[in-house]
Design a protein around this motif. Structure first.
Motif, short mmCIF file in Angstrom:
data_model
loop_
_atom_site.label_atom_id
_atom_site.label_comp_id
_atom_site.label_asym_id
_atom_site.label_seq_id
_atom_site.Cartn_x
_atom_site.Cartn_y
_atom_site.Cartn_z
N GLY A 63 -23.68 -31.37 -10.68
CA GLY A 63 -22.43 -32.12 -10.76
C GLY A 63 -22.52 -33.45 -10.04
N ARG A 64 -21.39 -33.94 -9.57
CA ARG A 64 -21.35 -35.19 -8.83
C ARG A 64 -21.68 -34.97 -7.36
N ALA A 65 -22.06 -36.05 -6.70
CA ALA A 65 -22.07 -36.05 -5.23
C ALA A 65 -20.68 -36.49 -4.79
N LEU A 66 -20.03 -35.65 -4.02
CA LEU A 66 -18.67 -35.92 -3.57
C LEU A 66 -18.65 -36.16 -2.07
N LEU A 67 -18.07 -37.27 -1.66
CA LEU A 67 -17.93 -37.57 -0.23
C LEU A 67 -16.66 -36.94 0.30
N LEU A 68 -16.80 -36.12 1.31
CA LEU A 68 -15.66 -35.45 1.94
C LEU A 68 -15.36 -36.13 3.28
N ASP A 69 -14.38 -35.62 3.98
CA ASP A 69 -14.05 -36.17 5.30
C ASP A 69 -15.18 -35.93 6.28
N GLU A 70 -15.30 -36.84 7.26
CA GLU A 70 -16.22 -36.71 8.39
C GLU A 70 -17.67 -36.51 7.94
N GLY A 71 -18.09 -37.25 6.92
CA GLY A 71 -19.48 -37.23 6.50
C GLY A 71 -19.90 -36.06 5.65
N GLY A 72 -18.96 -35.24 5.22
CA GLY A 72 -19.32 -34.12 4.36
C GLY A 72 -19.72 -34.60 2.97
N VAL A 73 -20.73 -33.95 2.38
CA VAL A 73 -21.16 -34.23 1.01
C VAL A 73 -21.25 -32.90 0.27
N ALA A 74 -20.59 -32.81 -0.88
CA ALA A 74 -20.62 -31.59 -1.69
C ALA A 74 -21.36 -31.86 -2.99
N ILE A 75 -22.21 -30.90 -3.39
CA ILE A 75 -22.97 -30.96 -4.63
C ILE A 75 -22.83 -29.62 -5.34
N SER A 76 -22.58 -29.63 -6.65
CA SER A 76 -22.59 -28.38 -7.41
C SER A 76 -23.92 -28.25 -8.14
N LEU A 104 -22.99 -26.63 -2.78
CA LEU A 104 -23.62 -26.85 -1.49
C LEU A 104 -22.87 -27.96 -0.76
N VAL A 105 -22.59 -27.73 0.51
CA VAL A 105 -21.88 -28.72 1.32
C VAL A 105 -22.74 -29.06 2.52
N PHE A 106 -22.91 -30.36 2.79
CA PHE A 106 -23.77 -30.85 3.86
C PHE A 106 -22.94 -31.71 4.81
N ARG A 107 -23.35 -31.72 6.07
CA ARG A 107 -22.77 -32.63 7.05
C ARG A 107 -23.75 -33.78 7.25
N THR A 108 -23.32 -35.01 7.05
CA THR A 108 -24.20 -36.18 7.11
C THR A 108 -23.55 -37.26 7.98
#
Length: 221
Positions: free
Chosen positions: A174-187, A193-197
């Motif tokens: 899927g898309r790379a989604l930018l979340l709050d506080e540097g979170g990145v979600a990928i399907s 999968l959710v990463f802290r960056t």
């Protein structure tokens, strides 16, 4: 209708894409938002990715059957720039497009590219693999995306970084989604999968991620 970006609206212009899915040949029709009249249309060509490039301006990509290009079209529907590259392009607040190239061949010859105003390409890092998420750009101009089992970032100076890697060649991304506080979600297939960056909030600009944040990114300030 076009599978990827069927309808784009910018200022008083609409870009409506239509593609014959059997052969992959398509056209984009530029319409006046108020009257609905056709302003212009592209010639039939292999379909590719699209983006909003600025007020009344659009990027129209073409990939396949030997085509590998991206054109910028102005408010009058005329092509004002063309580059020998095609990919999932983002457009920053200055109207500069960049993103990972997408081509249907292996081994990959793709790179992360910036499309310069003089129709030339500025090289970023080389990219391995094939399947790629639609990227997202943060407020500092760093682009993040998933490709070849890796979460990759490319900063505004076109320096690449590997944020995470695993042995994974799944094709449904899927898309790379930018979340709050540097979170990145990928399907990936049926997983998220959710990463802290260290990334910042989503960038300002006409196209900082897929669908320009209308539905493509859940970031809420």
């Amino acid at each position: 209708m076009d599978h990827w970006e069927p309808l784009l609206v910018s200022a008083d212009r609409i870009a409506a894409g239509f593609t014959d899915t059997r052969g992959g040949i398509g056209r984009t029709f530029f319409l006046d938002l108020d009257s609905g009249e056709t302003v212009s249309a592209t010639s039939p060509a292999p379909a590719g990715r699209k983006a909003i490039a600025g007020p009344g301006q659009f990027l129209i990509g073409s990939q396949g059957y030997g085509a590998f290009t991206t054109g910028r079209f102005g408010r009058d529907g005329a092509e004002i720039a063309r580059w020998a590259s095609h990919g999932a392009m983002l457009v920053d607040k200055n109207g500069s497009p960049s993103g990972p190239e997408l081509e249907n061949c292996l081994p990959s010859g793709s790179r992360f590219r910036r499309l310069a105003p003089d129709n030339t390409l500025v090289d970023g890092p080389a990219l391995t693999g094939f399947c790629t998420s639609y990227p997202a750009m943060d407020c500092e101009g760093t682009t993040v995306f998933w490709r070849d089992g890796k979460l990759l970032a490319v900063d505004k100076d076109l320096v690449g970084y590997e944020l995470f890697a695993m042995d994974d060649d799944r094709a449904v991304i899927g898309r790379a989604l930018l979340l709050d506080e540097g979170g990145v979600a990928i399907s990936l297939d049926n997983e998220i999968l959710v990463f802290r960056t260290p990334l910042g909030p989503l960038a300002e600009g006409p196209w900082p991620c897929g669908e320009a944040n209308l539905h493509g990114n859940p970031l809420v300030s």
